[in-house]
Design a protein around this motif. Sequence first.
Motif, PDB file in Angstrom:
ATOM      1  N   PRO A  22       0.818  -1.211   0.000  1.00 46.16           N
ATOM      2  CA  PRO A  22       0.000   0.000   0.000  1.00 46.16           C
ATOM      3  C   PRO A  22       0.856   1.268   0.000  1.00 46.16           C
ATOM      4  O   PRO A  22       1.785   1.405   0.789  1.00 46.16           O
ATOM      5  N   ALA A  51      -3.562  -8.292   1.057  1.00 48.85           N
ATOM      6  CA  ALA A  51      -4.068  -7.840   2.350  1.00 48.85           C
ATOM      7  C   ALA A  51      -4.325  -9.043   3.256  1.00 48.85           C
ATOM      8  O   ALA A  51      -4.984  -9.998   2.854  1.00 48.85           O
ATOM      9  N   ARG A  53      -5.882  -9.970   6.880  1.00 52.61           N
ATOM     10  CA  ARG A  53      -6.693  -9.466   7.981  1.00 52.61           C
ATOM     11  C   ARG A  53      -5.886  -9.458   9.276  1.00 52.61           C
ATOM     12  O   ARG A  53      -5.124 -10.381   9.557  1.00 52.61           O
ATOM     13  N   THR A  55      -3.506  -7.332  10.010  1.00 48.99           N
ATOM     14  CA  THR A  55      -2.203  -6.673   9.898  1.00 48.99           C
ATOM     15  C   THR A  55      -2.405  -5.169   9.766  1.00 48.99           C
ATOM     16  O   THR A  55      -3.453  -4.701   9.296  1.00 48.99           O
ATOM     17  N   ARG A  56      -1.406  -4.416  10.164  1.00 53.02           N
ATOM     18  CA  ARG A  56      -1.507  -2.951  10.100  1.00 53.02           C
ATOM     19  C   ARG A  56      -1.534  -2.465   8.654  1.00 53.02           C
ATOM     20  O   ARG A  56      -2.103  -1.413   8.359  1.00 53.02           O
ATOM     21  N   VAL A  58      -3.228  -3.426   6.207  1.00 52.86           N
ATOM     22  CA  VAL A  58      -4.586  -3.392   5.649  1.00 52.86           C
ATOM     23  C   VAL A  58      -5.164  -1.991   5.739  1.00 52.86           C
ATOM     24  O   VAL A  58      -5.884  -1.545   4.846  1.00 52.86           O
ATOM     25  N   SER A  59      -4.825  -1.268   6.794  1.00 52.68           N
ATOM     26  CA  SER A  59      -5.392   0.072   6.985  1.00 52.68           C
ATOM     27  C   SER A  59      -4.563   1.161   6.301  1.00 52.68           C
ATOM     28  O   SER A  59      -4.951   2.325   6.310  1.00 52.68           O
ATOM     29  N   LEU A  60      -3.440   0.775   5.710  1.00 52.25           N
ATOM     30  CA  LEU A  60      -2.635   1.754   4.981  1.00 52.25           C
ATOM     31  C   LEU A  60      -3.228   1.991   3.607  1.00 52.25           C
ATOM     32  O   LEU A  60      -4.012   1.203   3.107  1.00 52.25           O
ATOM     33  N   GLY A  61      -2.838   3.052   2.987  1.00 52.20           N
ATOM     34  CA  GLY A  61      -3.369   3.301   1.661  1.00 52.20           C
ATOM     35  C   GLY A  61      -2.497   4.264   0.916  1.00 52.20           C
ATOM     36  O   GLY A  61      -1.533   4.768   1.458  1.00 52.20           O
ATOM     37  N   HIS A  63      -4.281   1.538  -1.678  1.00 47.93           N
ATOM     38  CA  HIS A  63      -3.937   0.181  -2.102  1.00 47.93           C
ATOM     39  C   HIS A  63      -3.684   0.155  -3.607  1.00 47.93           C
ATOM     40  O   HIS A  63      -4.396   0.786  -4.375  1.00 47.93           O
TER      41      HIS A  63
END
Length: 161
Positions: A22, A51, A53, A55-56, A58-61, A63
Amino acid sequence: FDTLRGGIGGLVLRTTVMVGFPGETEREFMELVDFLERYTIDHVGVFGYSAERGTRAVSLGPHVPRDEILRRKEEIIGVQMDVSQERLQRFEGRTEKILVDRLAEQDECVRHGAWGVGRFYGQAYEIDGVIFLDGNSSEPGRFIEAEVTEGDVYDLFASSR
């Protein structure tokens, strides 16, 4: 890299890279491509980000789209195939100490004319390519001396004495 290669004869380098993390930009990706072309690492594992589930990341962007991740992965593999073949061809004509892993399977005998499959110090088991052996046979688990006759994209071919 030049200092290492200049100071350690027969040095084999390996790494693993991930593409599509990401926030990875096209510019950052091209920096990776340029790095791999410049430093010619012997073995490169390539993975595309996915991604997971919990993990940190996943919330990054933002994507990177899946099709772009696959394109980047294929581009790195293409670059590395050329590098790998060039790096393996430098072993042609050299005699190497090879660990015999197993006897060749029927299709390997037919395709490569090999009696055995082994690896030299620069090939990690079940990660890198192998050496297909022709000539005299030996038992798996033994070391033999063999002359490398050909370097391919991932594998070497050798004739045992």
